[in-house]
Design a protein around this motif. Structure first.
Motif, PDB file in Angstrom:
ATOM      1  N   ALA A   1       0.826  -1.205   0.000  1.00 60.65           N
ATOM      2  CA  ALA A   1       0.000   0.000   0.000  1.00 60.65           C
ATOM      3  C   ALA A   1       0.859   1.253   0.000  1.00 60.65           C
ATOM      4  N   SER A   2       0.349   2.295  -0.629  1.00 62.10           N
ATOM      5  CA  SER A   2       1.030   3.586  -0.618  1.00 62.10           C
ATOM      6  C   SER A   2       0.010   4.696  -0.804  1.00 62.10           C
ATOM      7  N   GLY A   3       0.431   5.913  -0.471  1.00 59.44           N
ATOM      8  CA  GLY A   3      -0.428   7.072  -0.689  1.00 59.44           C
ATOM      9  C   GLY A   3      -1.346   7.418   0.457  1.00 59.44           C
ATOM     10  N   PHE A   4      -1.245   6.689   1.553  1.00 55.88           N
ATOM     11  CA  PHE A   4      -2.046   7.007   2.731  1.00 55.88           C
ATOM     12  C   PHE A   4      -1.312   6.455   3.956  1.00 55.88           C
ATOM     13  N   THR A   5      -1.790   6.825   5.131  1.00 57.19           N
ATOM     14  CA  THR A   5      -1.160   6.381   6.369  1.00 57.19           C
ATOM     15  C   THR A   5      -1.642   4.973   6.672  1.00 57.19           C
ATOM     16  N   PHE A   6      -0.875   4.006   6.206  1.00 52.42           N
ATOM     17  CA  PHE A   6      -1.284   2.595   6.231  1.00 52.42           C
ATOM     18  C   PHE A   6      -1.683   2.136   7.629  1.00 52.42           C
ATOM     19  N   SER A   7      -0.935   2.533   8.621  1.00 52.00           N
ATOM     20  CA  SER A   7      -1.165   2.041   9.978  1.00 52.00           C
ATOM     21  C   SER A   7      -2.436   2.589  10.614  1.00 52.00           C
ATOM     22  N   SER A   8      -3.114   3.498   9.925  1.00 50.46           N
ATOM     23  CA  SER A   8      -4.335   4.091  10.471  1.00 50.46           C
ATOM     24  C   SER A   8      -5.612   3.414   9.992  1.00 50.46           C
ATOM     25  N   TYR A   9      -5.494   2.483   9.056  1.00 52.41           N
ATOM     26  CA  TYR A   9      -6.696   1.937   8.427  1.00 52.41           C
ATOM     27  C   TYR A   9      -6.718   0.416   8.406  1.00 52.41           C
ATOM     28  N   GLY A  10      -7.928  -0.108   8.603  1.00 48.48           N
ATOM     29  CA  GLY A  10      -8.119  -1.535   8.405  1.00 48.48           C
ATOM     30  C   GLY A  10      -7.938  -1.909   6.951  1.00 48.48           C
ATOM     31  N   MET A  11      -7.622  -3.151   6.731  1.00 49.99           N
ATOM     32  CA  MET A  11      -7.417  -3.668   5.381  1.00 49.99           C
ATOM     33  C   MET A  11      -8.215  -4.950   5.206  1.00 49.99           C
TER      34      MET A  11
END
Length: 115
Positions: free
Chosen positions: A23-33
């Motif tokens: 993932a890229s382009g956002f704060t990965f650690s802030s969102y569920g996947m």
């Protein structure tokens, strides 16, 4: 936001595969996947979800016990470990996240389970 899946391929029934989604382009650690899949001629279906910190996971009933979702926030990557694969697991597998009520998808990676 960019999601790039990899790791698909041809595997025999009973085999294993590990999919990755960078993932890229956002704060990965802030969102569920999540992982979804779409088999030929069928609608896309949800497979598994993991919370932003990785502390909680959920699975569709047919994948419970065979698939494991995990993430490495240092690498901006979410994984799907798939064991005991069945022909009915054949599908394109997609990575997904939802940010401010908008869904983002990767282009998918094809998994084919066949002898």
């Amino acid at each position: 936001v960019q999601l790039v899946e990899s790791g698909g391929g041809l595997v025999q029934p009973g085999g294993t595969l590990r999919l990755s989604c960078l993932a890229s382009g956002f704060t990965f650690s802030s969102y569920g996947m999540s992982w979804y899949r779409q088999a030929p001629g069928k609608e896309r279906e949800w497979v598994a979800r993991i919370t932003n910190a990785g502390s909680s996971t959920n699975y569709a009933d047919s994948m419970e016990g065979r698939f494991t979702i995990s993430r490495d926030n240092a690498k901006n990557t979410v994984y799907l470990q798939m064991n005991s694969l069945k022909p009915e697991d054949t599908a394109v597998y997609y990575c997904n996240t939802r940010i401010y009520a908008r869904d983002y998808w990767g282009k998918g990676t094809l998994v084919t389970v066949s002898s």
